[in-house]
Design a protein around this motif. Structure first.
Motif, mmCIF file in Angstrom:
data_model
loop_
_atom_site.group_PDB
_atom_site.id
_atom_site.type_symbol
_atom_site.label_atom_id
_atom_site.label_comp_id
_atom_site.label_asym_id
_atom_site.label_seq_id
_atom_site.Cartn_x
_atom_site.Cartn_y
_atom_site.Cartn_z
ATOM 1 N N LEU A 25 -31.423 -45.900 -38.701
ATOM 2 C CA LEU A 25 -31.586 -45.123 -40.401
ATOM 3 C C LEU A 25 -30.974 -46.031 -40.954
ATOM 4 O O LEU A 25 -31.245 -46.008 -42.572
ATOM 5 C CB LEU A 25 -30.613 -44.161 -39.739
ATOM 6 N N GLY A 26 -29.856 -46.825 -40.571
ATOM 7 C CA GLY A 26 -29.464 -47.916 -41.865
ATOM 8 C C GLY A 26 -30.531 -49.164 -41.819
ATOM 9 O O GLY A 26 -30.310 -49.344 -43.284
ATOM 10 N N LEU A 27 -31.414 -48.921 -41.869
ATOM 11 C CA LEU A 27 -32.981 -49.871 -41.986
ATOM 12 C C LEU A 27 -33.621 -48.852 -42.657
ATOM 13 O O LEU A 27 -33.660 -49.380 -44.472
ATOM 14 C CB LEU A 27 -33.692 -50.542 -40.837
ATOM 15 N N ALA A 28 -33.639 -47.631 -42.666
ATOM 16 C CA ALA A 28 -34.675 -47.204 -43.524
ATOM 17 C C ALA A 28 -33.498 -46.518 -44.883
ATOM 18 O O ALA A 28 -34.817 -46.448 -45.729
ATOM 19 C CB ALA A 28 -34.509 -45.922 -43.107
ATOM 20 N N THR A 29 -32.775 -46.384 -44.897
ATOM 21 C CA THR A 29 -31.421 -46.534 -46.165
ATOM 22 C C THR A 29 -31.922 -48.229 -47.152
ATOM 23 O O THR A 29 -32.444 -47.491 -48.473
ATOM 24 C CB THR A 29 -30.119 -45.735 -45.894
ATOM 25 N N TRP A 34 -34.109 -49.724 -51.989
ATOM 26 C CA TRP A 34 -34.859 -50.984 -52.567
ATOM 27 C C TRP A 34 -35.926 -50.753 -52.934
ATOM 28 O O TRP A 34 -35.877 -50.706 -54.609
ATOM 29 C CB TRP A 34 -35.179 -52.328 -50.937
ATOM 30 N N ALA A 35 -37.000 -49.613 -52.268
ATOM 31 C CA ALA A 35 -37.843 -49.361 -52.780
ATOM 32 C C ALA A 35 -37.788 -48.698 -54.378
ATOM 33 O O ALA A 35 -38.501 -48.463 -55.252
ATOM 34 C CB ALA A 35 -38.868 -48.189 -51.860
ATOM 35 N N ILE A 47 -41.045 -61.240 -59.588
ATOM 36 C CA ILE A 47 -39.138 -61.405 -59.012
ATOM 37 C C ILE A 47 -38.587 -60.197 -57.812
ATOM 38 O O ILE A 47 -38.059 -60.964 -57.033
ATOM 39 C CB ILE A 47 -38.249 -60.800 -60.063
ATOM 40 N N LEU A 48 -39.419 -59.158 -58.000
ATOM 41 C CA LEU A 48 -38.534 -57.814 -56.956
ATOM 42 C C LEU A 48 -39.750 -57.752 -56.178
ATOM 43 O O LEU A 48 -39.692 -56.260 -57.043
ATOM 44 C CB LEU A 48 -37.633 -57.171 -57.231
ATOM 45 N N PRO A 49 -40.437 -57.829 -55.420
ATOM 46 C CA PRO A 49 -41.666 -56.325 -54.673
ATOM 47 C C PRO A 49 -40.595 -55.760 -53.882
ATOM 48 O O PRO A 49 -39.762 -56.205 -53.420
ATOM 49 C CB PRO A 49 -42.237 -57.757 -53.437
#
Length: 267
Positions: A25-29, A34-35, A47-49
């Motif tokens: 859940l932390g990774l998904a958050t 980020w997305a 710069i930020l993919p």
């Protein structure tokens, strides 16, 4: 009325599910944030993919990235193993002799304060290009926490255990092997877990300066070619390796020291 075994097991099952579910859940958050940031702020890919761009970069050359990751993994493991050996020897020497501690502890602290990036070109001059300077750099970056944890663990043996060893007329070697070293293992593992991610950092620093392979080299070349997504893919792969190695140490600690969780307030 006694509870059934299924009812008693349910908290343990939930705890096990939580141990895997919360990290996911932390990774998904983090990936979702980020997305969202990449989409809302309309940041250029160079710069930020976005996470999707990074995944596409990985799927573009998965074999290449995995091959480079194996080279970096070998450097990390070798550097860490050498650091463990050196750290145990130096830590035991410092704990065993007050004179050794007074002579060399300040030098170790001073050396640890030296930026290891500054040593990378010197290692290339001394050892040439190849795996040796990268392994040594991984060792240099991660060995100080191991020395500190070994020395601290060996010098923090409870007084009652030392008195028990004396009452049993145990020799100095027997006291070390049966009382001091086992009692120091929990703290030693703390140092090992701190040192493992640092070994990955050292390996990448070495690959920046002395390598033509490895994830550090991929990151360097991708940045030079403005392929930021591929650089992020290499960084993500390095992070995954570090997490796996870290939890391998956690598993080893739980396997070798089951009594620690039973006699402490660990959750």
């Amino acid at each position: 009325m006694p509870r059934s075994p299924d009812v008693r097991r349910s908290p343990q099952v939930l705890r096990r599910v939580g141990e895997f579910g919360w990290p996911v859940l932390g990774l998904a958050t983090v990936l979702g944030a980020w997305a969202l940031a990449a989409a809302v702020l309309d940041v250029p890919e160079i710069i930020l993919p976005s996470p999707a761009d990074v995944l596409d970069a990985f799927l573009r050359v998965p074999g290449y990235l995995l091959d480079e990751a194996m080279g970096t993994l070998l450097v990390i493991v070798l550097g860490f193993a050498l650091a463990v050996g050196a750290g145990l020897v130096i830590g035991v020497a410092i704990a065993a002799s007050r004179i050794v501690e007074l002579m060399f502890a300040p030098l170790l602290v001073a050396f640890n304060a030296v930026p290891k990036v500054a040593l990378a070109p010197l290692l290339v001059v001394w050892m040439g290009f190849g795996s040796q300077p990268k392994v040594v750099m991984a060792l240099l970056v991660c060995f100080f926490p191991i020395v500190l944890s070994v020395a601290s663990g060996l010098t923090s043996t409870p007084v009652e255990l030392v008195e028990l060893a004396r009452s049993l007329r145990a020799s100095r070697a027997q006291t070390f092997l049966r009382f001091r070293f086992p009692g120091a293992l929990p703290q030693i593992f703390v140092g090992l877990k701190v040192a493992m991610p640092l070994a990955a950092v050292g390996a990448v620093i070495g690959e920046f300066s002395a390598g033509d392979e490895g994830l550090g080299f991929v990151i360097l070349q991708s940045g030079a070619n403005s392929d930021t997504a591929l650089a992020f893919a290499a960084i993500a792969l390095l992070g995954v390796m570090s997490v796996v190695l870290f939890y391998a140490l956690v598993l080893a600690e739980r396997t070798l020291l089951p009594w620690v969780r039973e006699t402490t307030s660990q959750r």
